[in-house]
Design a protein around this motif. Structure first.
Motif, PDB file in Angstrom:
ATOM      1  N   VAL A 165       6.049 -10.191  11.948  1.00  0.00           N
ATOM      2  CA  VAL A 165       7.267 -10.270  11.142  1.00  0.00           C
ATOM      3  C   VAL A 165       7.433 -11.639  10.474  1.00  0.00           C
ATOM      4  O   VAL A 165       8.106 -11.748   9.445  1.00  0.00           O
ATOM      5  CB  VAL A 165       8.518  -9.945  11.986  1.00  0.00           C
ATOM      6  CG1 VAL A 165       8.466  -8.500  12.456  1.00  0.00           C
ATOM      7  CG2 VAL A 165       8.641 -10.894  13.179  1.00  0.00           C
ATOM      8  N   ASP A 166       6.832 -12.684  11.044  1.00  0.00           N
ATOM      9  CA  ASP A 166       6.944 -14.017  10.457  1.00  0.00           C
ATOM     10  C   ASP A 166       5.754 -14.392   9.579  1.00  0.00           C
ATOM     11  O   ASP A 166       5.700 -15.498   9.029  1.00  0.00           O
ATOM     12  CB  ASP A 166       7.141 -15.072  11.542  1.00  0.00           C
ATOM     13  CG  ASP A 166       5.997 -15.117  12.566  1.00  0.00           C
ATOM     14  OD1 ASP A 166       5.023 -14.347  12.418  1.00  0.00           O
ATOM     15  OD2 ASP A 166       6.094 -15.923  13.516  1.00  0.00           O
ATOM     16  N   ASP A 175       4.950  -8.801   5.450  1.00  0.00           N
ATOM     17  CA  ASP A 175       5.114  -7.509   4.775  1.00  0.00           C
ATOM     18  C   ASP A 175       5.189  -6.400   5.812  1.00  0.00           C
ATOM     19  O   ASP A 175       4.350  -6.323   6.715  1.00  0.00           O
ATOM     20  CB  ASP A 175       3.932  -7.276   3.828  1.00  0.00           C
ATOM     21  CG  ASP A 175       4.223  -6.193   2.797  1.00  0.00           C
ATOM     22  OD1 ASP A 175       4.826  -5.172   3.159  1.00  0.00           O
ATOM     23  OD2 ASP A 175       3.832  -6.376   1.631  1.00  0.00           O
ATOM     24  N   ALA A 176       6.178  -5.528   5.682  1.00  0.00           N
ATOM     25  CA  ALA A 176       6.386  -4.458   6.664  1.00  0.00           C
ATOM     26  C   ALA A 176       5.402  -3.305   6.502  1.00  0.00           C
ATOM     27  O   ALA A 176       5.226  -2.508   7.424  1.00  0.00           O
ATOM     28  CB  ALA A 176       7.811  -3.927   6.560  1.00  0.00           C
ATOM     29  N   LYS A 177       4.747  -3.222   5.339  1.00  0.00           N
ATOM     30  CA  LYS A 177       3.784  -2.139   5.125  1.00  0.00           C
ATOM     31  C   LYS A 177       2.416  -2.566   5.627  1.00  0.00           C
ATOM     32  O   LYS A 177       1.917  -3.631   5.253  1.00  0.00           O
ATOM     33  CB  LYS A 177       3.704  -1.768   3.641  1.00  0.00           C
ATOM     34  CG  LYS A 177       4.972  -1.172   3.071  1.00  0.00           C
ATOM     35  CD  LYS A 177       4.764  -0.668   1.663  1.00  0.00           C
ATOM     36  CE  LYS A 177       3.871   0.577   1.669  1.00  0.00           C
ATOM     37  NZ  LYS A 177       3.795   1.179   0.306  1.00  0.00           N
TER      38      LYS A 177
END
Length: 313
Positions: free
Chosen positions: A256-257, A245-247
């Motif tokens: 990122v993985d 999740d980017a948040k």
């Protein structure tokens, strides 16, 4: 939907556990005390051992150690003594321990049973639900349903924890039922004899973390045990996974993985990882995507397996 209960962050110790040709009970006890003592000494509050790690106990019975089916009984016969030792170590170190799963005789059947211990020494268990071809066709191990068992969610001082044993982690409805019941962490002890098998379980574990916006922890057996017809080759790496999740959740960026910790494949070692239940609440409330919330919207979401909540403190 079951209410979510927040607890403080804690350190998890995830075993990459070797299957040893043990000489006697004293060797097993010394090994387990060493492993538990090391993890507790690092401050871990949860220690997770893999699927079928207890098969090394078959080495203690020289007459049955090399017989595929007789080894089930050799290990099952020792479980009361094994569980007493785990309960003692949980009390001594004030830790939660998921013991290495073992074949356990239940009436006319053997099941694959993972026993879970609280710092008080109290114990409960989760039996494997989905059998691999090896278990069903060669070994004769039965699914939990054969003896009337099912999914359990453990209400612990660390939070609500579910267990999907190896192949179970490859079936979405099991983890979904646990998440719906309130799980913020799912343990996936595994035993795989190839990297293909390891990756199947790992991909399943990471998918379950994505779908349910929770932590999933995988603990494998590692190394060769050529003396054992059941667990002769063991491949894998321990890991802690979350949704990519980017948040930021709880003020912490996600890789990122989604891989929060990962061991060296094949090495006998502990892998340590911080589990913060507040991050699960954040992901589910305000993530970049809301897969936990939106599960029921998908066509054919259907009926989930029942979950028994067990207080383990």
């Amino acid at each position: 939907m079951t209410a979510f209960f927040l607890t403080a962050p804690f350190l998890a110790a995830i075993a990459q556990y070797p299957i040893d040709d043990l000489a006697d009970w004293a060797a097993y006890e010394a090994k387990l005390r060493r492993w538990v003592g090391e993890a507790a000494g690092q401050g871990a509050g949860l220690l997770v051992f893999p699927e079928y790690g207890a098969m090394e106990l078959a080495a203690l019975d020289r007459a049955r150690k090399s017989d595929l089916h007789a080894g089930l009984g050799a290990v099952s016969d020792l479980l009361p003594r094994v569980d007493a030792l785990h309960g003692q170590l949980a009390r001594e170190h004030g830790v939660h321990i998921l013991a290495a799963s073992a074949p356990c005789r239940a009436g006319d059947h053997y099941v694959n049973r993972a026993r879970f211990f609280a710092p008080s020494g109290a114990m409960s268990h989760q039996d494997k639900i989905m059998m691999t071809r090896f278990e069903a066709e060669q070994w004769g191990v039965s699914p939990a349903g054969a003896i009337g068992g099912g999914l359990r969610l453990f209400d612990t001082a660390l939070g609500r924890i579910g267990i999907t044993i190896c192949y179970d982690s490859e079936f979405p409805l099991l983890a979904r039922a646990l998440a719906q019941a309130g799980a913020d962490l799912i343990l996936a002890p595994s035993c795989t004899d190839s990297l293909h098998g390891y990756w199947r379980v790992r991909i399943g574990a990471q998918a379950r973390a994505l779908e349910n916006q929770c932590f999933v922890l995988q603990s494998p057996t590692v190394g060769d045990a050529r003396w054992s017809p059941a667990v002769d080759v063991n491949r894998g790496a321990a890991g802690l996974y979350g949704p990519p999740d980017a948040k930021p959740a709880a003020g912490v960026d996600m890789p990122v993985d989604g891989v929060l910790a990962l061991g060296e494949e094949g090495a006998a070692q502990w892998v340590y990882a911080l589990v913060d239940p507040a991050r699960v609440a954040d992901w589910r409330a305000d993530g970049s995507i809301l897969t936990h919330r939106d599960w029921a919207v998908q066509p054919g979401a259907g009926v989930l397996p029942e979950v028994e909540v067990v207080v383990l403190r």
